[in-house]
Enzyme design. Structure first.
Site, mmCIF file in Angstrom:
data_model
loop_
_atom_site.group_PDB
_atom_site.id
_atom_site.type_symbol
_atom_site.label_atom_id
_atom_site.label_comp_id
_atom_site.label_asym_id
_atom_site.label_seq_id
_atom_site.Cartn_x
_atom_site.Cartn_y
_atom_site.Cartn_z
ATOM 1 N N ASP A 92 0.836 -1.205 0.000
ATOM 2 C CA ASP A 92 0.000 0.000 0.000
ATOM 3 C C ASP A 92 0.878 1.265 0.000
ATOM 4 O OD1 ASP A 92 -2.294 1.504 0.072
ATOM 5 O OD2 ASP A 92 -2.615 1.257 2.221
ATOM 6 N N ASN A 112 -10.468 -2.175 -5.779
ATOM 7 C CA ASN A 112 -9.649 -1.370 -6.710
ATOM 8 C C ASN A 112 -10.318 -1.179 -8.073
ATOM 9 O OD1 ASN A 112 -6.390 -2.592 -5.558
ATOM 10 N ND2 ASN A 112 -7.578 -0.820 -4.898
#
Ligand code: FPP
Length: 238
Positions: free
Chosen positions: A16, A64
């Site tokens: 991330d 996503n």
């Protein structure tokens, strides 16, 4: 750096912070993903070097898909580029490729590359590299429940072992260590079932700054921990 002793059999990583890394530098987000992909390669090398058995990478979550179309399509291109560039060499070095998630939603080119890599590497004996793509933990559990129902499973006979065999990760050991970069301290729908006893490691480093040294710091931290599995003292030895 202490790296003798317990090396986790399975390390899973939530990569991330690519976007923030780029934004902090006034760069387009894709630049962060590109730099992140370089770190991914570096970490795969490092994991192989120290003898990690399975490395799972959260490369693209189901959530996503909701990012702007151009970011999704650039991420897919980047993924395709890296798969093409790295597959053969990694397979040549013994890596076994697997993927988990709703991979049928991925572009056909990527699906084809994943299939090819899986087939070509199935006889290998080295590190298992599991790519979590279009993956969500709750979704994986629901798909497993649907499979059990479709198979006509007797409710009383559904054991943890049986249920595990219906998950995308069937046959893959549960992660000993889950790492998340970028300072967020959440699991974010990653390996929900499998994370039951995993050690968690969080670092502020953004993924494009997550070097092999950062990876070794995570392993070092893991090596210092005691693992009890809900029972009494039991140092896990490997
Ligand atoms: C999280 O950063 C990262 C991703 C959504 C994609 C991860 C992809 C790579 C590291 C590159 C390609 C992967 C492989 C396997 C070659 P973010 O965009 O969520 O960052 P932010 O939270 O700062 O916005």
């Amino acid at each position: 750096m202490l790296l003798s002793g317990r090396i986790p059999e399975h390390v899973a990583i939530i990569m991330d912070g690519n976007g923030r890394w780029a934004e902090m530098r006034g760069l387009p987000r894709i630049e962060g993903h590109k730099r992140g992909a370089e770190r991914t390669r570096e970490v795969i090398e490092a994991a192989m070097e120290v003898g990690v058995g399975t490395l799972t990478l959260y490369a693209f979550s189901l959530e996503n898909w909701q990012r702007p179309d151009d970011e999704v399509s650039m991420l897919m291109k980047l993924l395709e580029f890296y798969l093409r560039k790295e597959f053969d060499e990694l397979i040549g070095r013994g890596v076994i490729f697997k993927s988990i998630g709703e991979t049928w939603r991925l572009p056909a080119t990527i699906r084809g590359l994943l299939k090819e890599a899986g087939e070509k590497s199935s006889g290998n004996k080295g590190m298992q590299l599991v790519l979590a793509l279009s993956y969500g933990g709750r979704n994986e559990i629901i798909r497993a429940v649907r499979k059990a129902i479709a198979l006509g499973a007797d409710p009383e006979s559904i054991s943890e072992q049986y249920f595990s065999s219906l998950l995308d990760t069937a046959g893959i050991p549960s992660p000993d260590l889950i790492v998340r970069s970028s300072g967020e301290k959440r699991i974010s729908n990653f390996l929900l079932w499998q994370a039951a006893y995993s050690e968690l490691y969080f670092t502020d480093a953004l993924w494009p700054d997550f070097t092999r040294e950062e990876f070794f710091l995570a392993l070092h931290d893991y090596q210092m921990r005691e693992r009890r599995f809900g029972t009494v003292h039991a140092r896990v030895e490997r």
